[in-house]
Design a protein around this motif. Sequence first.
Motif, short mmCIF file in Angstrom:
data_model
loop_
_atom_site.label_atom_id
_atom_site.label_comp_id
_atom_site.label_asym_id
_atom_site.label_seq_id
_atom_site.Cartn_x
_atom_site.Cartn_y
_atom_site.Cartn_z
N LEU A 4 43.94 40.04 41.41
CA LEU A 4 42.79 39.18 41.15
C LEU A 4 41.58 39.85 41.78
O LEU A 4 41.60 40.16 42.98
CB LEU A 4 43.00 37.80 41.77
CG LEU A 4 44.23 37.01 41.30
CD1 LEU A 4 44.35 35.71 42.08
CD2 LEU A 4 44.17 36.73 39.82
N ALA A 24 41.88 38.80 36.19
CA ALA A 24 43.29 38.77 36.57
C ALA A 24 44.10 39.76 35.74
O ALA A 24 43.80 40.01 34.58
CB ALA A 24 43.85 37.37 36.38
N SER A 25 45.13 40.29 36.38
CA SER A 25 46.07 41.16 35.67
C SER A 25 47.44 40.99 36.31
O SER A 25 47.57 40.56 37.46
CB SER A 25 45.63 42.62 35.73
OG SER A 25 45.56 43.07 37.06
N TYR A 29 48.42 34.99 32.09
CA TYR A 29 47.22 34.27 32.50
C TYR A 29 47.12 32.88 31.88
O TYR A 29 46.69 31.94 32.52
CB TYR A 29 45.99 35.10 32.14
CG TYR A 29 44.71 34.55 32.70
CD1 TYR A 29 43.80 33.91 31.87
CD2 TYR A 29 44.41 34.67 34.05
CE1 TYR A 29 42.62 33.39 32.37
CE2 TYR A 29 43.24 34.16 34.56
CZ TYR A 29 42.35 33.51 33.73
OH TYR A 29 41.19 33.00 34.23
N SER A 30 47.53 32.79 30.61
CA SER A 30 47.42 31.51 29.91
C SER A 30 48.40 30.47 30.44
O SER A 30 48.37 29.31 30.01
CB SER A 30 47.62 31.70 28.41
OG SER A 30 48.90 32.23 28.16
N MET A 34 44.45 28.22 38.02
CA MET A 34 43.49 29.06 38.72
C MET A 34 42.59 28.19 39.59
O MET A 34 42.34 27.02 39.27
CB MET A 34 42.63 29.84 37.74
CG MET A 34 43.39 30.72 36.76
SD MET A 34 44.24 32.08 37.56
CE MET A 34 42.86 33.02 38.22
N ARG A 72 37.20 29.26 32.09
CA ARG A 72 38.07 30.41 31.96
C ARG A 72 38.10 30.88 30.52
O ARG A 72 37.93 30.07 29.59
CB ARG A 72 39.49 30.10 32.44
CG ARG A 72 40.22 29.04 31.64
CD ARG A 72 41.50 28.59 32.35
NE ARG A 72 42.50 29.65 32.40
CZ ARG A 72 43.59 29.60 33.18
NH1 ARG A 72 43.79 28.57 33.98
NH2 ARG A 72 44.47 30.60 33.16
N ASN A 74 40.80 32.76 28.40
CA ASN A 74 42.17 33.27 28.43
C ASN A 74 42.33 34.55 27.61
O ASN A 74 43.26 35.32 27.83
CB ASN A 74 43.16 32.20 27.95
CG ASN A 74 43.39 31.14 29.02
OD1 ASN A 74 42.89 31.25 30.14
ND2 ASN A 74 44.12 30.10 28.67
N ASN A 77 41.41 37.07 30.23
CA ASN A 77 42.07 36.94 31.54
C ASN A 77 41.05 36.82 32.66
O ASN A 77 41.20 37.43 33.74
CB ASN A 77 42.99 38.14 31.81
CG ASN A 77 44.28 38.07 31.01
OD1 ASN A 77 44.41 37.27 30.09
ND2 ASN A 77 45.23 38.91 31.36
N ALA A 98 45.59 32.10 42.14
CA ALA A 98 46.37 31.78 40.94
C ALA A 98 47.80 31.40 41.31
O ALA A 98 48.34 31.84 42.34
CB ALA A 98 46.40 32.99 40.00
#
Length: 127
Positions: A4, A24-25, A29-30, A34, A72, A74, A77, A98
Amino acid sequence: QVQLVESGGGSVQAGGSLRLSCAASGLTYSRACMGWFRQAPGMEREAVVTISPSGGVTWHSDSVKGRFTISRDNAKNTMYLQMNSLKPEDTALYYCAAVASPWDAPCRVPQNEYDYWGQGTQVTVPS
């Protein structure tokens, strides 16, 4: 590995605005709750806002209601925090957090519910 990365912090005069981002990675994410948290000097870290996996449900602390907006994207991300009407008491290190959430439901607020954290971005509002 979950990462993040916050950006967008800075110094702004009282009454001004800033927009924070959190990229984010490494996670779905979906399917993640958060949140933004902040820690002022000498204070404990506190929850500011949270957003459900779909973005449909948000929670704002009383201290920022009507001034801060969480959102956000999605597809990117990325989470955002639009901060308006900033006050000196908003000065803090802002963290993105997250936690995986298999269903789209209101996110929990306590910080110990969150598994992943960014390094933080500093927001300073001089008095």
